[in-house]
Design a protein around this motif. Sequence first.
Motif, short mmCIF file in Angstrom:
data_model
loop_
_atom_site.label_atom_id
_atom_site.label_comp_id
_atom_site.label_asym_id
_atom_site.label_seq_id
_atom_site.Cartn_x
_atom_site.Cartn_y
_atom_site.Cartn_z
N GLU A 90 33.90 43.74 8.57
CA GLU A 90 32.99 43.03 8.50
C GLU A 90 31.79 42.96 9.14
OE1 GLU A 90 32.59 38.12 9.36
OE2 GLU A 90 33.78 39.54 10.25
N VAL A 91 30.52 43.15 9.02
CA VAL A 91 28.99 43.42 9.33
C VAL A 91 28.89 42.26 9.31
CG1 VAL A 91 26.58 44.78 8.03
CG2 VAL A 91 29.12 45.71 7.67
N LEU A 92 28.20 42.37 11.25
CA LEU A 92 27.32 41.12 11.59
C LEU A 92 26.05 41.19 12.35
CD1 LEU A 92 30.10 40.19 13.05
CD2 LEU A 92 29.64 39.15 11.28
N GLY A 93 24.77 40.56 11.46
CA GLY A 93 23.69 41.12 12.36
C GLY A 93 22.83 40.13 11.95
N SER A 112 27.37 40.97 6.25
CA SER A 112 28.40 40.07 5.43
C SER A 112 28.66 38.57 6.16
CB SER A 112 30.59 40.38 5.65
OG SER A 112 30.49 41.19 6.56
N ARG A 113 27.88 38.42 7.28
CA ARG A 113 27.95 37.33 7.97
C ARG A 113 26.68 37.60 9.03
NH1 ARG A 113 30.78 34.19 12.23
NH2 ARG A 113 32.14 36.21 12.46
N THR A 114 25.19 36.50 8.22
CA THR A 114 24.05 36.29 9.72
C THR A 114 24.49 35.77 10.69
OG1 THR A 114 22.86 36.26 7.28
CG2 THR A 114 21.91 35.80 9.89
N LEU A 115 24.03 36.33 11.88
CA LEU A 115 24.32 35.68 13.35
C LEU A 115 23.56 34.62 13.75
CD1 LEU A 115 26.05 38.62 14.86
CD2 LEU A 115 27.23 36.34 14.27
N ALA A 116 23.79 33.51 14.60
CA ALA A 116 22.17 32.97 15.05
C ALA A 116 23.40 33.57 16.35
CB ALA A 116 23.00 31.55 14.79
N ASP A 117 21.54 33.15 17.54
CA ASP A 117 21.64 32.71 18.40
C ASP A 117 23.49 32.15 19.53
OD1 ASP A 117 20.40 33.15 21.12
OD2 ASP A 117 20.91 31.02 21.27
N GLY A 118 23.78 32.11 20.15
CA GLY A 118 25.06 31.30 20.03
C GLY A 118 26.15 31.59 19.53
N ASP A 119 25.96 32.40 18.62
CA ASP A 119 27.43 32.74 18.28
C ASP A 119 28.13 33.63 18.90
OD1 ASP A 119 26.78 31.28 15.60
OD2 ASP A 119 26.47 33.62 14.46
N VAL A 120 29.22 33.35 19.26
CA VAL A 120 30.93 34.55 19.47
C VAL A 120 31.93 34.80 19.03
CG1 VAL A 120 32.54 34.06 21.38
CG2 VAL A 120 30.08 32.31 22.15
N LEU A 121 31.50 35.74 18.83
CA LEU A 121 33.09 37.02 18.70
C LEU A 121 33.86 37.15 19.54
CD1 LEU A 121 31.20 40.17 17.01
CD2 LEU A 121 31.56 37.90 16.29
N GLU A 122 35.27 36.77 19.34
CA GLU A 122 36.15 36.64 19.89
C GLU A 122 37.85 37.39 20.43
OE1 GLU A 122 36.50 32.63 21.72
OE2 GLU A 122 38.08 32.93 23.40
N THR A 123 38.05 38.63 21.01
CA THR A 123 39.78 38.81 20.30
C THR A 123 40.30 37.89 21.87
OG1 THR A 123 39.39 41.07 21.00
CG2 THR A 123 38.26 40.79 19.24
N ALA A 124 41.94 38.49 21.89
CA ALA A 124 42.22 38.26 22.85
C ALA A 124 42.28 38.97 24.49
CB ALA A 124 43.92 38.74 23.15
N GLU A 125 40.66 40.31 23.49
CA GLU A 125 40.66 40.89 24.76
C GLU A 125 38.68 41.38 25.48
OE1 GLU A 125 41.99 45.84 24.03
OE2 GLU A 125 41.07 44.63 22.14
#
Length: 279
Positions: free
Chosen positions: A94-97, A113-126
């Motif tokens: 997925e392309v983000l920015g 593929s998704r526009t990021l906004a201030d405060g958006d979080v990408l999260e994995t177990a790590e």
Amino acid sequence: MTAFGADMPPFSELAHGVRRLVAPNPSMMTGPGTNTYLLGQRQVAVIDPGPSIVEHIENILEKSTGSIRWIVATHTHPDHSPGVALLADRTGAEVLGIAAPAGKQQDRSFAPSRTLADGDVLETAEFALEAVHTPGHASNHLCYRHVGLNWLFTGDHVIDGSTVVINPPDGNMQHYIQSLQRCRGLACAALAPGHGEVIKDPARAIDWIIEHRLEREAKVLAAVDANPGLTTRELVPVVYKDVHAKLHNLAERSLLAHILKLEADGVAQQENGRWRRLI
Ligand SMILES: [Zn+2]
């Protein structure tokens, strides 16, 4: 600050789950080259694949221990995002920015593929990675904060050992200073810039940049004050006495960035392109 272009290994493990590759695009503007960061071991986020260089993309694939889930861009200048399309083709990630704004020196191939906004979080177990909107160097500039480490990946907002170009109209000095103050307030443990080494003392580095910019701004204001009615171009040799005439075009962009901030702050005003101090 250290000298720009200090020795940097092409690949390093900076912290647990944080690796850095330096793209092979060294230059006066990019220093040792653009830094590409790989976060996570199983599900990987790639920050700034750099220019479209096949060898570098192959290197990213080889050094990613897990599958690449996200490709994120700090902004769309040509040394940061054109490699995204190539890497996305190879991985399906997925392309983000934020897509490129109008104007020159922008990578229009960048298609999030998704526009990021201030405060958006990408999260994995790590790890968790939070987007921090930092307009100034570029209106669509995002820094990314690794929440666990409290490291900030700063793209071209803060770089190691040099100052970045603020080129209006997309570059905006008032926004730049505000974004620096915002980042200072995050009290991060380290800054991982788009060019150069990791900055271990963020508060000191950011204070230095703000101070340096405000010093230059004071010189611009003093020049306007002493020489009312000059155009931006006419102010260049007054403000940049120490700069060779060959570099005056570049200096004019920088001066314009400062003077537009003074205008936005209500301190200077232009009439028919001629500047004067207001207060
Ligand atoms: Zn840039």
